[in-house]
Write an enzyme that holds these catalytic residues in place. Structure first.
Site, short mmCIF file in Angstrom:
data_model
loop_
_atom_site.label_atom_id
_atom_site.label_comp_id
_atom_site.label_asym_id
_atom_site.label_seq_id
_atom_site.Cartn_x
_atom_site.Cartn_y
_atom_site.Cartn_z
N HIS A 69 -4.60 1.36 7.78
CA HIS A 69 -3.24 1.89 7.84
C HIS A 69 -3.08 3.06 6.83
O HIS A 69 -2.54 4.11 7.18
CB HIS A 69 -2.27 0.75 7.50
CG HIS A 69 -0.82 1.12 7.47
ND1 HIS A 69 0.10 0.62 8.35
CD2 HIS A 69 -0.11 1.93 6.62
CE1 HIS A 69 1.29 1.12 8.07
NE2 HIS A 69 1.20 1.91 7.00
N GLU A 70 -3.59 2.88 5.62
CA GLU A 70 -3.43 3.91 4.58
C GLU A 70 -4.29 5.15 4.89
O GLU A 70 -3.84 6.28 4.68
CB GLU A 70 -3.77 3.36 3.19
CG GLU A 70 -2.92 2.19 2.72
CD GLU A 70 -1.43 2.41 2.86
OE1 GLU A 70 -0.97 3.57 2.81
OE2 GLU A 70 -0.70 1.41 3.05
N GLY A 97 0.84 -1.20 0.00
CA GLY A 97 0.00 0.00 0.00
C GLY A 97 0.87 1.24 0.00
O GLY A 97 2.08 1.17 0.30
N HIS A 110 -2.68 7.38 7.28
CA HIS A 110 -1.70 8.30 6.66
C HIS A 110 -2.39 9.58 6.20
O HIS A 110 -1.84 10.68 6.33
CB HIS A 110 -1.04 7.64 5.44
CG HIS A 110 0.12 6.74 5.76
ND1 HIS A 110 1.24 7.16 6.43
CD2 HIS A 110 0.33 5.43 5.49
CE1 HIS A 110 2.09 6.16 6.56
NE2 HIS A 110 1.55 5.08 6.00
N GLN A 155 2.69 10.15 1.83
CA GLN A 155 4.01 9.51 1.99
C GLN A 155 4.98 9.97 0.91
O GLN A 155 6.19 9.84 1.08
CB GLN A 155 3.89 7.98 1.95
CG GLN A 155 3.18 7.39 3.17
CD GLN A 155 3.10 5.89 3.10
OE1 GLN A 155 2.18 5.34 2.49
NE2 GLN A 155 4.03 5.20 3.71
N CYS A 182 5.78 -0.19 7.70
CA CYS A 182 5.40 1.03 6.97
C CYS A 182 6.60 1.51 6.17
O CYS A 182 7.73 1.55 6.70
CB CYS A 182 4.97 2.10 7.96
SG CYS A 182 4.51 3.66 7.19
N LEU A 183 6.36 1.89 4.93
CA LEU A 183 7.46 2.35 4.08
C LEU A 183 8.03 3.68 4.58
O LEU A 183 9.11 4.08 4.17
CB LEU A 183 6.97 2.47 2.63
CG LEU A 183 6.42 1.17 2.02
CD1 LEU A 183 5.89 1.41 0.61
CD2 LEU A 183 7.47 0.06 2.02
#
Ligand code: K1U
Ligand code: ZN
Length: 172
Positions: free
Chosen positions: A137-138, A45, A141, A50, A94-95
């Site tokens: 999660h997304e 994702g 963000h 981000q 997480c990236l």
């Protein structure tokens, strides 16, 4: 085109993103670049903030970077938690969270997502398991939150000191 991913503790990651008002060529190109960036980073994702774009758009592909068969672009996603379904606790990464840190987070087991796609068509579906976790999660963000914001003070403190120690060593 690959886009640089913002990393914690970058304060920009705490911004609340704005709704997308028009789906134009710029948005379509951004979605394509976000997917490319997500696959390259081996994520499942990615949310627009981000990569420094503070708009409410996310991309997801649970099939992973090898298969790339299930890509999804969701614009202005809204989640409704289904409380009756209970909670799940899965390990998240997480990236935008360095050191490949992973930890368990409690999330709603089931959610309903409503959004529009790149053709401005309404999308609505029920999600469970990893899809439910990934959506929550997304969308976090988009609201300026990271999964580490859900951890206890102790766990979060341990992580931030590990990160600070690494930064200190790199300066030496
Ligand atoms: O938003 C992101 O930073 C992407 C993130 C999505 C995510 C993973 C796991 C749980 C919830 C949300 C990642 O893709 S982290 C990296 C990852 O490769 C991964 C982690 C767990 C399962 C599969 C992939
Ligand atoms: Zn993330």
């Amino acid at each position: 085109m690959l886009l640089p991913i913002l990393k914690f503790p970058d304060k920009r990651l705490t911004q609340v993103s704005k709704e997308v008002t028009e789906i134009n060529d710029e948005i379509k190109t951004l979605a394509k670049n976000m997917l490319e960036t997500m696959y390259e980073a081996e994520g499942i994702g990615l949310a627009a903030p981000q990569i420094g774009q503070f708009i409410r758009m996310i991309v997801i592909d649970l099939s992973g970077p090898e298969e790339r068969s299930d890509s999804m672009v969701l614009i202005n996603p809204k989640l409704t938690k289904i409380d009756d379904a209970g909670e799940i606790s899965g390990e998240e990464g997480c990236l935008s969270v360095p050191l490949n840190y992973r930890a368990k987070v409690k999330r709603s087991a089931k959610v309903i997502v409503e959004a529009v796609d790149l053709d401005n068509k309404p999308v609505k579906f029920e999600a469970e398991d990893l899809m439910s976790v990934c959506l929550q999660h997304e969308v976090d963000h988009l609201d300026g939150k990271l999964f580490i914001d859900h951890l206890s003070m102790l766990k979060r403190g341990m992580y931030t000191s590990r990160l600070a120690n690494k930064a200190k060593k790199e300066k030496l």
